[in-house]
Design a protein around this motif. Structure first.
Motif, PDB file in Angstrom:
ATOM      1  N   VAL A  92       0.853  -1.188   0.000  1.00  0.00           N
ATOM      2  CA  VAL A  92       0.000   0.000   0.000  1.00  0.00           C
ATOM      3  C   VAL A  92       0.892   1.243   0.000  1.00  0.00           C
ATOM      4  N   SER A  93       0.678   2.143  -0.935  1.00  0.00           N
ATOM      5  CA  SER A  93       1.488   3.353  -1.026  1.00  0.00           C
ATOM      6  C   SER A  93       1.195   4.291   0.134  1.00  0.00           C
ATOM      7  N   ASN A  94       2.091   5.248   0.347  1.00  0.00           N
ATOM      8  CA  ASN A  94       1.875   6.250   1.391  1.00  0.00           C
ATOM      9  C   ASN A  94       0.561   6.998   1.178  1.00  0.00           C
ATOM     10  N   LEU A  95       0.275   7.332  -0.068  1.00  0.00           N
ATOM     11  CA  LEU A  95      -0.935   8.090  -0.371  1.00  0.00           C
ATOM     12  C   LEU A  95      -2.185   7.251  -0.111  1.00  0.00           C
ATOM     13  N   GLU A  96      -2.180   6.009  -0.560  1.00  0.00           N
ATOM     14  CA  GLU A  96      -3.337   5.140  -0.361  1.00  0.00           C
ATOM     15  C   GLU A  96      -3.554   4.865   1.128  1.00  0.00           C
ATOM     16  N   PHE A  97      -2.457   4.664   1.856  1.00  0.00           N
ATOM     17  CA  PHE A  97      -2.576   4.427   3.296  1.00  0.00           C
ATOM     18  C   PHE A  97      -3.164   5.657   3.990  1.00  0.00           C
ATOM     19  N   ALA A  98      -2.690   6.843   3.604  1.00  0.00           N
ATOM     20  CA  ALA A  98      -3.191   8.075   4.209  1.00  0.00           C
ATOM     21  C   ALA A  98      -4.681   8.231   3.962  1.00  0.00           C
ATOM     22  N   LYS A  99      -5.130   7.916   2.763  1.00  0.00           N
ATOM     23  CA  LYS A  99      -6.559   8.015   2.449  1.00  0.00           C
ATOM     24  C   LYS A  99      -7.370   7.026   3.284  1.00  0.00           C
ATOM     25  N   ARG A 100      -6.815   5.846   3.510  1.00  0.00           N
ATOM     26  CA  ARG A 100      -7.523   4.844   4.301  1.00  0.00           C
ATOM     27  C   ARG A 100      -7.612   5.270   5.773  1.00  0.00           C
ATOM     28  N   VAL A 101      -6.547   5.860   6.283  1.00  0.00           N
ATOM     29  CA  VAL A 101      -6.569   6.344   7.669  1.00  0.00           C
ATOM     30  C   VAL A 101      -7.630   7.427   7.829  1.00  0.00           C
ATOM     31  N   ALA A 102      -7.677   8.347   6.873  1.00  0.00           N
ATOM     32  CA  ALA A 102      -8.680   9.415   6.932  1.00  0.00           C
ATOM     33  C   ALA A 102     -10.089   8.842   6.858  1.00  0.00           C
ATOM     34  N   GLN A 103     -10.285   7.855   5.988  1.00  0.00           N
ATOM     35  CA  GLN A 103     -11.601   7.227   5.854  1.00  0.00           C
ATOM     36  C   GLN A 103     -11.984   6.498   7.143  1.00  0.00           C
ATOM     37  N   TYR A 104     -11.030   5.782   7.725  1.00  0.00           N
ATOM     38  CA  TYR A 104     -11.280   5.063   8.976  1.00  0.00           C
ATOM     39  C   TYR A 104     -11.641   6.031  10.104  1.00  0.00           C
ATOM     40  N   SER A 105     -11.039   7.226  10.060  1.00  0.00           N
ATOM     41  CA  SER A 105     -11.276   8.231  11.096  1.00  0.00           C
ATOM     42  C   SER A 105     -12.479   9.119  10.780  1.00  0.00           C
ATOM     43  N   ASN A 106     -13.175   8.805   9.673  1.00  0.00           N
ATOM     44  CA  ASN A 106     -14.354   9.574   9.254  1.00  0.00           C
ATOM     45  C   ASN A 106     -14.035  11.054   9.023  1.00  0.00           C
ATOM     46  N   ILE A 107     -12.890  11.287   8.395  1.00  0.00           N
ATOM     47  CA  ILE A 107     -12.474  12.651   8.069  1.00  0.00           C
ATOM     48  C   ILE A 107     -12.483  12.796   6.545  1.00  0.00           C
ATOM     49  N   ASP A 108     -13.279  13.695   6.053  1.00  0.00           N
ATOM     50  CA  ASP A 108     -13.420  13.877   4.604  1.00  0.00           C
ATOM     51  C   ASP A 108     -12.611  15.078   4.108  1.00  0.00           C
ATOM     52  N   ASN A 109     -12.524  15.155   2.818  1.00  0.00           N
ATOM     53  CA  ASN A 109     -11.934  16.274   2.056  1.00  0.00           C
ATOM     54  C   ASN A 109     -10.546  16.730   2.517  1.00  0.00           C
ATOM     55  N   ILE A 110      -9.725  15.811   2.960  1.00  0.00           N
ATOM     56  CA  ILE A 110      -8.324  16.175   3.220  1.00  0.00           C
ATOM     57  C   ILE A 110      -7.625  16.337   1.873  1.00  0.00           C
TER      58      ILE A 110
END
Length: 213
Positions: A92-110
């Motif tokens: 998993v790339s850094n970018l994909e991982f970051a998006k997954r963390v944001a999604q897991y944390s219910n944080i949108d539009n980063i």
């Protein structure tokens, strides 16, 4: 002869007392030693947050935390060189991982973005600093916050300040903690010992070399 023996025994006794004191106050000494490597001086009104590669499980949540608290409106990841291109697609790339963390944390539009590398991917903190400087100049930034693990923070900040020295751009660091060790107990785990010992070796190299060693 008696005087020599007396001095010898006094040296041995002094050494034993010193060892005893070190043992009794080892927690205090080792905690303060580790704290030398830890810096956390991020302040608000930065132009961008830059999460360094190498510890995405700890650094990504810290970067998101700083972004949520409005330390900066933009958040970036550095471009890390592939270690084995034949199997890179399985990671998993850094970018994909970051998006997954944001999604897991219910944080949108980063506003995730990656700082392009001038060398096909960074292999050191100096590489990340050079890539960041080129990009920061193009964006006309005046203030950035880098995010890294607490034990790596002094060395990372030193590398960035060395590269950014004549740029006029302010560089600060936001520190990411982990669930295994901190300054008060690092000597009780293999991960803590290896991290602090490696910093003990690496930091002087970063200080005395003008560019990447």
């Amino acid at each position: 002869m008696a005087g020599i023996k007396f001095r010898l025994w006094s040296y041995v006794f002094s050494a034993l007392i010193l060892l005893l004191l070190v043992w009794l106050f080892k927690a205090f000494i080792l905690t303060h030693y580790a704290n030398f490597f830890f810096i956390d001086n991020a302040s608000r009104d930065a132009d961008a947050i830059i999460i360094l590669s190498g510890g995405k499980v700890t650094r990504t949540p810290k970067g998101i935390e700083l972004w949520e608290k409005k330390f900066a409106p933009l958040i970036f990841l550095t471009d890390e060189k592939q270690r084995n291109s034949g199997y890179q697609h399985l990671k998993v790339s850094n970018l994909e991982f970051a998006k997954r963390v944001a999604q897991y944390s219910n944080i949108d539009n980063i506003p995730w973005a990656v700082i392009p590398s001038i060398s096909g991917g960074a292999t050191s903190t100096f590489d990340e600093a050079e890539d960041s400087l080129i990009f920061a100049r193009k964006q006309e930034w005046k203030h950035i916050i880098i995010v890294t693990d607490h034990f790596h923070s002094r060395r990372a900040l030193h590398a960035f300040k060395k590269v950014f020295r004549k740029s006029g751009i302010k560089v600060e660091v936001g520190t990411a903690n982990n669930d295994i060790f901190d300054a008060t107990n690092w000597w009780t785990s293999d991960r803590g010992i290896s991290s602090i010992i490696l910093e003990t070796i690496k930091y002087p190299i970063y200080v005395f070399w003008k560019t990447e060693p």
